[in-house]
Design a protein around this motif. Structure first.
Motif, short mmCIF file in Angstrom:
data_model
loop_
_atom_site.label_atom_id
_atom_site.label_comp_id
_atom_site.label_asym_id
_atom_site.label_seq_id
_atom_site.Cartn_x
_atom_site.Cartn_y
_atom_site.Cartn_z
N LEU A 294 -7.40 9.45 5.77
CA LEU A 294 -5.98 9.41 5.42
C LEU A 294 -5.09 9.30 6.65
O LEU A 294 -3.89 9.04 6.54
CB LEU A 294 -5.60 10.67 4.62
CG LEU A 294 -6.33 10.88 3.30
CD1 LEU A 294 -5.95 12.24 2.70
CD2 LEU A 294 -6.02 9.78 2.30
N ASN B 269 -15.04 12.36 7.08
CA ASN B 269 -14.47 12.30 5.74
C ASN B 269 -15.43 13.08 4.85
O ASN B 269 -16.50 12.58 4.50
CB ASN B 269 -14.36 10.84 5.30
CG ASN B 269 -13.89 10.68 3.87
OD1 ASN B 269 -13.88 11.64 3.10
ND2 ASN B 269 -13.52 9.48 3.50
N ALA B 270 -15.08 14.32 4.57
CA ALA B 270 -16.00 15.20 3.83
C ALA B 270 -16.23 14.67 2.42
O ALA B 270 -17.28 14.94 1.82
CB ALA B 270 -15.45 16.62 3.78
N ASN C 69 -10.98 16.51 9.65
CA ASN C 69 -11.33 16.06 8.30
C ASN C 69 -10.20 15.23 7.70
O ASN C 69 -9.10 15.19 8.24
CB ASN C 69 -11.64 17.27 7.41
CG ASN C 69 -12.26 16.86 6.10
OD1 ASN C 69 -13.05 15.90 6.05
ND2 ASN C 69 -11.93 17.53 5.02
N LYS C 70 -10.49 14.57 6.60
CA LYS C 70 -9.55 13.66 5.93
C LYS C 70 -9.11 12.57 6.91
O LYS C 70 -7.96 12.12 6.88
CB LYS C 70 -8.34 14.42 5.36
CG LYS C 70 -8.74 15.59 4.45
CD LYS C 70 -7.65 16.06 3.54
CE LYS C 70 -8.11 17.29 2.76
NZ LYS C 70 -7.17 17.79 1.79
N VAL D 59 -8.10 22.32 3.21
CA VAL D 59 -8.42 21.40 4.30
C VAL D 59 -9.74 20.65 4.03
O VAL D 59 -10.05 19.65 4.68
CB VAL D 59 -8.45 22.15 5.66
CG1 VAL D 59 -9.67 23.02 5.79
CG2 VAL D 59 -8.30 21.22 6.83
N GLY D 60 -10.49 21.15 3.03
CA GLY D 60 -11.73 20.46 2.63
C GLY D 60 -13.01 21.22 2.94
O GLY D 60 -14.09 20.63 2.98
N LYS D 61 -12.91 22.53 3.08
CA LYS D 61 -14.08 23.34 3.45
C LYS D 61 -15.21 23.25 2.41
O LYS D 61 -16.35 23.01 2.76
CB LYS D 61 -13.69 24.82 3.63
CG LYS D 61 -12.70 25.06 4.75
CD LYS D 61 -12.29 26.52 4.86
CE LYS D 61 -11.52 27.04 3.67
NZ LYS D 61 -10.24 26.36 3.43
N SER D 62 -14.86 23.44 1.13
CA SER D 62 -15.90 23.42 0.09
C SER D 62 -16.50 22.04 -0.03
O SER D 62 -17.72 21.88 -0.17
CB SER D 62 -15.33 23.84 -1.26
OG SER D 62 -14.56 24.99 -1.10
N THR D 63 -15.63 21.04 0.01
CA THR D 63 -16.11 19.66 -0.07
C THR D 63 -17.09 19.39 1.07
O THR D 63 -18.15 18.80 0.89
CB THR D 63 -14.92 18.67 0.04
OG1 THR D 63 -13.90 19.09 -0.84
CG2 THR D 63 -15.33 17.25 -0.27
N ILE E 168 -7.90 26.35 7.09
CA ILE E 168 -6.83 26.81 6.19
C ILE E 168 -7.09 26.28 4.77
O ILE E 168 -7.91 25.36 4.59
CB ILE E 168 -5.43 26.37 6.71
CG1 ILE E 168 -5.29 24.85 6.70
CG2 ILE E 168 -5.17 26.92 8.10
CD1 ILE E 168 -3.86 24.36 6.91
N PRO E 169 -6.44 26.83 3.76
CA PRO E 169 -6.68 26.37 2.39
C PRO E 169 -6.47 24.86 2.23
O PRO E 169 -5.58 24.29 2.87
CB PRO E 169 -5.63 27.15 1.57
CG PRO E 169 -5.34 28.36 2.37
CD PRO E 169 -5.46 27.94 3.81
P1 G4P Z 1 -10.87 24.00 0.67
O1 G4P Z 1 -12.24 24.43 0.26
O2 G4P Z 1 -10.70 23.98 2.15
O3 G4P Z 1 -9.76 24.77 0.03
O4 G4P Z 1 -10.67 22.46 0.24
P2 G4P Z 1 -11.47 21.61 -0.86
O5 G4P Z 1 -12.87 21.35 -0.40
O6 G4P Z 1 -11.27 22.21 -2.19
O7 G4P Z 1 -10.68 20.22 -0.76
C1 G4P Z 1 -9.31 20.10 -1.07
C2 G4P Z 1 -8.99 18.68 -1.52
O8 G4P Z 1 -9.18 17.78 -0.41
C3 G4P Z 1 -9.89 18.15 -2.63
O9 G4P Z 1 -9.10 17.29 -3.43
C4 G4P Z 1 -10.91 17.31 -1.88
O10 G4P Z 1 -11.49 16.30 -2.67
C5 G4P Z 1 -10.04 16.71 -0.81
N1 G4P Z 1 -10.79 16.29 0.40
C6 G4P Z 1 -11.67 17.03 1.12
N2 G4P Z 1 -12.13 16.33 2.17
C7 G4P Z 1 -11.52 15.12 2.13
C8 G4P Z 1 -11.57 13.96 2.98
O11 G4P Z 1 -12.23 13.90 4.02
N3 G4P Z 1 -10.79 12.91 2.59
C9 G4P Z 1 -10.00 12.94 1.49
N4 G4P Z 1 -9.27 11.86 1.20
N5 G4P Z 1 -9.92 14.01 0.68
C10 G4P Z 1 -10.68 15.09 1.00
P3 G4P Z 1 -8.57 17.69 -4.85
O12 G4P Z 1 -7.30 17.00 -5.03
O13 G4P Z 1 -8.59 19.17 -5.03
O14 G4P Z 1 -9.65 17.13 -5.78
P4 G4P Z 1 -10.08 15.58 -6.00
O15 G4P Z 1 -8.84 14.77 -5.82
O16 G4P Z 1 -11.11 15.28 -4.99
O17 G4P Z 1 -10.61 15.61 -7.37
#
Ligand code: G4P
Length: 290
Positions: free
Chosen positions: A62, A86-87, A58-59, A131-135, A128-129
């Motif tokens: 970046l 990219n979630a 994921n991500k 990492v983007g699980k909820s997204t 892990i926390p």
């Molecule tokens: P979690 O449940 O695993 O703890 O993670 P969560 O989904 O809360 O995501 C953590 C942060 O990572 C969020 O940003 C989310 O938007 C971002 N994110 C998740 N997937 C991706 C991805 O594929 N690419 C990018 N660039 N970011 C990603 P945040 O700072 O908490 O909020 P926001 O900046 O989106 O408002």
């Protein structure tokens, strides 16, 4: 620096995982594409043995695109099913469903032979926390999905999201604890922001980061802060130049290194310096050959 994850949280998370994993066919593990190994949970292979496995980088937006390709090959070679996603934007999610079918081929075939029809694959999302699980769950399941209620044989209170006839997802992701095997891992996790920033020393972290960027991503680093030097710079010199470029000064024109450090780390975390991977496949393979 001291990188913390409380033992109490770990025990609870482990118990939850053990309880949930017995209900599922497939473990969908999210890792951060910028640090695919350091963001991997050390115990998931043991916990998820006998289950189908899918790793999602994921991500990936970046991370360095070339490194993403190499990491995909790396995990494939080790028998995992793997995709980059990219979630946040949903990029790459369409490839998941066919991958799930491929990963669970044996289970589907087993069901068919036993005359069981239409039993969906049940999956859990873990990682892990931060990492983007909820997204991921939100964008993958989308708004159209229906939550199924409690079912016989399912622990009370568990909710399944029915994505289609072939796949159900446990609605709460499994939070996994990161590795603590080395300070190196802790540092990388701090850089991507999966530690509590309050316990971090930003200037120390920024120094480590700038040394890495100097070695592997000098061009984008210099471009970001309009540095026009030719020679190799020390982390302190880089911070100095960031202070200059971003006007980070305390009273009396004294450089504000803390501010410059926070700025550098924040720029990195948000991809403003460019697409950067902090651990490369090559480095890992060299380690494995030692
Ligand atoms: P979690 O449940 O695993 O703890 O993670 P969560 O989904 O809360 O995501 C953590 C942060 O990572 C969020 O940003 C989310 O938007 C971002 N994110 C998740 N997937 C991706 C991805 O594929 N690419 C990018 N660039 N970011 C990603 P945040 O700072 O908490 O909020 P926001 O900046 O989106 O408002």
């Amino acid at each position: 620096m001291n990188y913390q994850w409380y033992p109490g949280h770990m025990t609870k998370a482990k118990r939850m995982m053990q309880e949930n994993i017995s209900l599922i066919d497939l473990v969908i593990e999210l890792v951060d594409a910028r640090v695919p190994l350091s963001s991997k949970n050390p115990d998931i292979d043991e916990l998820g043995k006998n289950k189908s496995r899918l790793i999602l980088l994921n991500k990936s937006d970046l991370a360095d695109p070339e490194e993403n390709k190499r990491w995909i090959a790396y995990f494939k070679e080790r028998g995992f099913h793997v995709l980059e996603i990219n979630a946040k934007t949903g990029q790459g999610l369409r490839a998941i469903q066919p991958k799930v079918q491929e990963a669970c081929k044996e289970k589907i075939e087993r069901d068919r032979k036993r005359g069981i029809k239409n039993r969906p694959v049940r999956a859990i999302v873990v990682g892990i926390p931060n990492v983007g699980k909820s997204t991921f769950i939100n964008s993958f399941a989308g708004k159209a999905c229906a939550k199924t209620g409690n079912k016989p044989g399912v622990t009370k209170g568990k909710q399944w999201i029915r994505l289609n006839r072939e796949l159900e997802l446990l609605d709460t992701p499994g939070i996994l604890w990161p590795k603590f095997e080395s300070e190196e891992v802790g540092k990388k996790l701090a850089m991507i922001g999966s530690m509590n920033d309050e316990i971090l020393q930003m200037t120390e972290l920024a120094s480590e980061l700038s040394a890495y960027l100097m070695a592997y991503y000098r061009k984008p680093l210099f471009a970001r802060y309009q540095i026009s030097k030719e020679e190799k710079l020390t982390p302190m010199q880089i911070l100095d130049l960031i202070c200059e470029n971003r006007k980070c000064y305390k009273k009396g024109q004294e450089p504000d290194y803390e501010k410059a450090a926070a700025l550098l780390v924040d720029d990195f975390r948000n991809g403003r310096i460019g697409r950067i991977t902090l651990e490369t496949c090559e480095q890992q393979q060299e380690e494995e050959q030692k």
